[in-house]
Design a protein around this motif. Structure first.
Motif, PDB file in Angstrom:
ATOM      1  N   LYS A   1      -0.824  -7.043   1.547  1.00 29.52           N
ATOM      2  CA  LYS A   1       0.508  -7.611   1.251  1.00 29.52           C
ATOM      3  C   LYS A   1       0.659  -7.982  -0.224  1.00 29.52           C
ATOM      4  CE  LYS A   1       1.645  -7.580   5.643  1.00 29.52           C
ATOM      5  NZ  LYS A   1       0.370  -7.160   6.253  1.00 29.52           N
TER       6      LYS A   1
ATOM      7  N   ARG B   1       2.218  -5.718  12.126  1.00 29.49           N
ATOM      8  CA  ARG B   1       3.099  -6.215  11.060  1.00 29.49           C
ATOM      9  C   ARG B   1       2.871  -5.501   9.728  1.00 29.49           C
ATOM     10  NH1 ARG B   1       1.008 -11.036  12.944  1.00 29.49           N
ATOM     11  NH2 ARG B   1       0.024 -11.414  10.906  1.00 29.49           N
TER      12      ARG B   1
ATOM     13  N   ARG C   1       3.399   0.742   7.754  1.00 31.69           N
ATOM     14  CA  ARG C   1       4.450   1.114   6.814  1.00 31.69           C
ATOM     15  C   ARG C   1       4.945   2.556   6.974  1.00 31.69           C
ATOM     16  NH1 ARG C   1       4.713  -3.340   6.962  1.00 31.69           N
ATOM     17  NH2 ARG C   1       4.597  -4.950   5.337  1.00 31.69           N
TER      18      ARG C   1
ATOM     19  N   GLY D   1       9.443  -1.806   5.000  1.00 27.69           N
ATOM     20  CA  GLY D   1       9.456  -2.643   6.192  1.00 27.69           C
ATOM     21  C   GLY D   1       8.625  -2.038   7.307  1.00 27.69           C
TER      22      GLY D   1
END
Length: 343
Positions: free
Chosen positions: A283, A335, A338, A263
């Motif tokens: 992603k 976003r 990590r 996340g």
């Protein structure tokens, strides 16, 4: 003029509000090592006026580290257990790319490397105060100064053999029409020289890739070639910084600050300038790292800003070209963050 397609500007775009000296940089071609002469050091014992012999070491946690404070309790240096990266208080300077959107970073933090990883027992070693005597207040170029040498419009500098070791870097050569960007552009491609690693492995630059550095190639150019951190030619675990971002994150050296939990990390307060940041931009299902950046610090709006080489900016940038260079604005890179490490 800039070497980047569509980004031809006159230098002067990155302001460093301080007179900067230099150090000797080792350039290896084959088995030969040459030193690139720079200006002499300008070191001071302590900006606060406290003699280095009177500075105190205090232990901190999360991460485990030793901070150096003066008589007033001001933090002058931070040594992190297991890392070679040290942050030092120094003259204020500003990093900016005003030709692109994005806030400037004004900071007093200077980032340098120790000869070896820090051990808390080193606090009492004689070499530590000698090291502080040399580096506190020094304006020799540091890791952040090295990084700015490859931004858009950065002026070229060459050695006696006409090898360009500074100047505007592109991400990679132009791809064929309809094809994805060409990656695998390492620091020796930027330099255009053969490189022999410590294990004897030899790599030759691709002439088509001259002047280019992808995201991990940029980190290796800054931390390895310029700052002297050991490099290895593979993506395996070894005595140095591996080739790709994924390997740096998973098996590379350094102290993990933000572990990869799959996340978006939220504890950005543990970061300090010079830390490596790892992102999952594509992603994919495996969720593995595919981008690496260098953390700069808080910008003029309080945002956590970084510098990295990336496709849409066609090279290293700290501006908001092709996505904001921020970790906390909910943008594309924010976003995708990590994990983080300190070398």
């Amino acid at each position: 003029m800039s070497a980047r397609t569509g980004r031809r500007v006159v230098m002067g775009v990155l302001a460093v509000v301080v007179g900067v000296g230099g150090i000797a940089v080792g350039l290896v071609r084959g088995d030969q090592v040459r030193l690139l002469p720079q200006a002499p050091s300008a070191a001071a014992s302590s900006l606060s006026g406290t003699p280095v012999s009177d500075l105190r070491f205090l232990r901190r946690e999360e991460p485990a580290r030793s901070t150096v404070v003066d008589a007033a309790g001001t933090v002058l240096a931070t040594f992190t257990d297991g890392a070679r990266t040290v942050t030092l208080d120094g003259p204020e300077r500003t990093f900016a790319e005003p030709q692109f959107p994005g806030r400037a970073v004004t900071t007093r933090v200077w980032v340098r490397l120790l000869p070896e990883e820090w051990n808390p027992e080193d606090e009492n070693a004689p070499w530590v105060r000698d090291w502080l005597q040399t580096h506190l207040g020094s304006t020799e170029p540091d890791v952040l100064a090295f990084a700015k040498d490859y931004l858009d419009g950065a002026p070229e500098e060459r050695d006696a053999q006409e090898v360009r070791f500074k100047g505007d870097a592109s991400f990679g050569p132009p791809p064929p029409p309809g094809r994805p960007p060409i990656e695998s552009n390492d620091f020796y491609d930027y330099l255009g020289v053969d490189w022999t690693f410590a294990d004897g492995a030899r790599r030759e630059p691709d002439p088509v890739r001259y002047g280019t550095a992808d995201c991990s190639g940029f980190v290796r150019l800054v931390y390895g070639f310029r700052a002297g951190y050991p490099l290895i030619p593979t993506n395996e675990r070894g005595p140095g910084l591996p080739r790709r971002a994924r390997a740096m994150s998973e098996v590379g050296p350094g102290v993990t600050l933000l572990p990869d939990t799959g996340g978006i990390p939220t504890n950005l307060g543990v970061l300090q300038a010079g830390d490596l940041l790892f992102f999952d931009l594509d992603k994919t299902v495996d969720g593995r790292t595919d981008h690496v950046a260098i953390y700069l610090g808080r910008d003029e709006s309080g945002g956590h800003r970084f510098v990295s080489s990336r496709v849409r900016a066609d090279g290293p940038t700290l501006g908001d070209l092709g996505g904001t260079s921020l970790l906390d604005d909910g943008g594309y890179y924010s976003r995708s963050l990590r994990s983080a490490k300190r070398l």
